[in-house]
Design a protein around this motif. Structure first.
Motif, PDB file in Angstrom:
ATOM      1  N   LEU A 151       6.229  -7.028   9.071  1.00  0.00           N
ATOM      2  CA  LEU A 151       5.628  -7.915  10.158  1.00  0.00           C
ATOM      3  C   LEU A 151       4.635  -6.766  11.468  1.00  0.00           C
ATOM      4  CD1 LEU A 151       7.833 -10.157  11.571  1.00  0.00           C
ATOM      5  CD2 LEU A 151       6.141 -10.964  10.266  1.00  0.00           C
ATOM      6  N   GLY A 152       5.675  -5.312  10.852  1.00  0.00           N
ATOM      7  CA  GLY A 152       4.901  -4.755  12.054  1.00  0.00           C
ATOM      8  C   GLY A 152       3.271  -3.276  11.435  1.00  0.00           C
ATOM      9  N   TRP A 153       3.332  -3.960  10.321  1.00  0.00           N
ATOM     10  CA  TRP A 153       1.918  -3.703   9.534  1.00  0.00           C
ATOM     11  C   TRP A 153       0.726  -4.371   9.473  1.00  0.00           C
ATOM     12  CZ3 TRP A 153       3.561  -3.771   3.501  1.00  0.00           C
ATOM     13  CH2 TRP A 153       3.992  -3.143   3.004  1.00  0.00           C
TER      14      TRP A 153
ATOM     15  N   ARG B 116       8.547   3.828  13.858  1.00  0.00           N
ATOM     16  CA  ARG B 116       9.061   5.215  13.049  1.00  0.00           C
ATOM     17  C   ARG B 116       8.355   5.169  11.536  1.00  0.00           C
ATOM     18  NH1 ARG B 116      13.955   3.809  13.965  1.00  0.00           N
ATOM     19  NH2 ARG B 116      14.374   2.832  12.295  1.00  0.00           N
ATOM     20  N   ASN B 117       8.152   4.226  11.479  1.00  0.00           N
ATOM     21  CA  ASN B 117       8.006   3.444   9.483  1.00  0.00           C
ATOM     22  C   ASN B 117       6.235   4.168   9.738  1.00  0.00           C
ATOM     23  OD1 ASN B 117      10.011   2.312   9.149  1.00  0.00           O
ATOM     24  ND2 ASN B 117       9.365   0.417   9.767  1.00  0.00           N
ATOM     25  N   LEU B 118       5.508   3.205  11.008  1.00  0.00           N
ATOM     26  CA  LEU B 118       4.058   4.333  10.942  1.00  0.00           C
ATOM     27  C   LEU B 118       3.823   5.356  11.340  1.00  0.00           C
ATOM     28  CD1 LEU B 118       1.174   3.276  11.670  1.00  0.00           C
ATOM     29  CD2 LEU B 118       1.518   3.484  13.544  1.00  0.00           C
ATOM     30  N   ARG B 119       4.634   6.182  11.853  1.00  0.00           N
ATOM     31  CA  ARG B 119       5.226   7.552  11.612  1.00  0.00           C
ATOM     32  C   ARG B 119       4.919   8.584  10.387  1.00  0.00           C
ATOM     33  NH1 ARG B 119       7.512   8.282  15.642  1.00  0.00           N
ATOM     34  NH2 ARG B 119       9.456   8.620  15.210  1.00  0.00           N
ATOM     35  N   ASN B 120       6.391   8.070   9.501  1.00  0.00           N
ATOM     36  CA  ASN B 120       6.370   7.935   8.374  1.00  0.00           C
ATOM     37  C   ASN B 120       5.041   7.834   7.285  1.00  0.00           C
ATOM     38  OD1 ASN B 120       8.457   9.238   6.545  1.00  0.00           O
ATOM     39  ND2 ASN B 120       7.802   6.958   5.113  1.00  0.00           N
TER      40      ASN B 120
END
Length: 445
Positions: A193-195, A208-212
């Motif tokens: 959903l954060g995408w 955290r996912n975006l940073r990765n």
């Protein structure tokens, strides 16, 4: 345009939109994202072979499961059925130029450039490399200790696709890329959903996912820059080098285009095979008779049976439960009018689990795929039509070789008599406990 296929099992005339649940979008999205393997069969029983859902972000999807309906979609014009737009959920990760997310001429160009790396002589040339890496992997296994075979297959198939894409698998940059790609894959449907919701990206786990993901991009761009300077570029056979040396000015790729194709291959190129192998080990460990036949095939280098084992794993446990096509114009399908803008979902799961196509569908029987196999169109793990996965042959070769390497060395047994449930991870269905097994070294004397 009108695409005509036989009416649904309900026999309704072509006058209305398909039926479906009236739950709020957020509820339908969560049910589809987390429990689709239970939800879709339930809705099929309730509404028939054609039904619709409303899924975040802002789209109506229509599931279909009759073979003639699916054939009409797969054989329909690519100008009407946009697979790239149907995969829009992957766009923030794969990028604008990904072969999975483009359509028509742009897609054909990307497919033409990637195809040589996964067919013909190139495919045959991967055999020794796959065997070598599989052998190195199983030499690290500890007999008698339960382990998650899905984790080990992920590590192995990622190593293989790194070698195919980059030609090498050594170096600090690729060491870091391994770990970060594993983090990209190991997300749940809520993370996705954060995408599509920038506001969520201010908070963990989305931040955290975006940073990765951004760090993955930095590593890939650095690898592209270094490879452009390589003095032996023309002599290399890996995918990146092939894409950097394609003839013709029109086929020269920008760094952004290269990045999108590489991340697509790295992620899509190992997830399906790893999961199919894990499910295969899960089933073999719980079916002694099938395991005995597969072991005999491994000893006799009977690749037909081993490939059939991989195919049956993909049938019984489809890694991707449906494919997607977004309509650019209205169609008539299964007795309903489906307007432009709708995403049609040919259901892999519902077709492959239908006893009309696969008798006793809950049983693990590799023999289904011998002597001609099931009817065309009833086995769809790689999609169909002009958008069939270009890595299908590579995936089956890889799975066949890994099965041979493992079964020629080990006897498999389950850590528990109870089968593992499936669970959703990202957009795939994986073993709920990682396909835990035990291995025992075989005595060949």
């Amino acid at each position: 345009m009108t695409v005509r296929a036989p009416h649904s099992r309900t026999g309704r005339p072509t006058t209305a939109r398909p039926p479906g649940p009236r739950l709020p979008v957020v509820v339908q999205s969560l049910l589809f994202g987390l429990y689709r393997h239970r939800l879709m069969p339930l809705l099929q029983r309730r509404y028939g072979s054609v039904f619709q859902l409303r899924i975040y972000p802002e789209r109506t999807v229509v599931s279909i499961s009759e073979l003639d309906q699916i054939k009409a979609v797969f054989s329909g014009p690519s100008t009407t059925f946009h697979a790239g737009e149907g995969n829009i959920i992957l766009k923030p990760l794969m990028g604008d130029h990904s072969v999975l997310l483009t359509d028509e001429d742009v897609h054909l160009r990307a497919r033409k450039l990637l195809m040589p790396a996964f067919h013909g002589a190139a495919l045959r040339g991967y055999r020794d490399m796959i065997t070598e890496l599989a052998t190195e992997e199983v030499q690290r296994w500890t007999p008698g200790v339960p382990f998650r075979s899905h984790d080990r297959m992920h590590a192995l198939t990622l190593e293989i696709i790194l070698r195919v894409v980059f030609g090498v698998s050594d170096g600090s940059r690729l060491d870091e890329l391994r770990g970060r790609l594993a983090e990209v894959v190991d997300i749940n449907p809520i993370d996705i959903l954060g995408w599509h919701a920038p506001r969520l990206q201010r908070f963990d786990p989305w931040r955290r996912n975006l940073r990765n993901q951004r760090r993955v991009d930095e590593l890939i761009y650095a690898e592209i820059a270094e490879r452009r300077r390589a003095p032996d570029l023309e002599a290399r056979g890996d995918v990146l080098s092939r894409l950097l040396t394609v003839p013709g000015e029109d086929d020269q790729l920008t760094d952004a285009e290269l990045r999108d194709q590489l991340i697509t291959l790295l992620l899509a190129g190992h997830e399906t095979t790893a999961t199919a192998l894990a499910w295969a080990f899960h089933e073999l460990a719980r079916n002694p008779a099938v395991l005995a036949t597969a072991t005999e095939a491994a000893d006799g280098e009977d690749e037909k049976y081993l490939e059939a084992t991989a195919k049956e794993s993909l049938r019984l446990h489809p890694v991707i439960t449906e494919v997607a096509r977004k309509l650019t114009e209205d169609i008539e399908l299964g007795g309903y009018t489906i307007p432009a803008g709708t995403t049609v979902l040919p259901s892999i799961m519902l077709v492959q689990g239908d006893p009309a196509h696969h008798p006793d569908p809950a049983s693990f029987r590799p023999e289904r795929f011998l002597d001609g196999g099931p009817d065309t169109g009833t086995w769809l793990p790689f999609g169909g039509g002009v958008r069939r996965c270009l890595g299908a042959g590579f995936s089956l070769l890889e799975a066949t070789i890994v099965l041979q390497v493992v079964l020629s060395r080990f006897h498999l047994s389950p850590d528990s008599a109870r089968p593992e449930p499936a669970r959703n991870r990202n957009i795939t269905m994986v073993p709920g406990r990682g396909a835990k097994i035990l291995v025992t070294r075989r005595n060949h004397s």
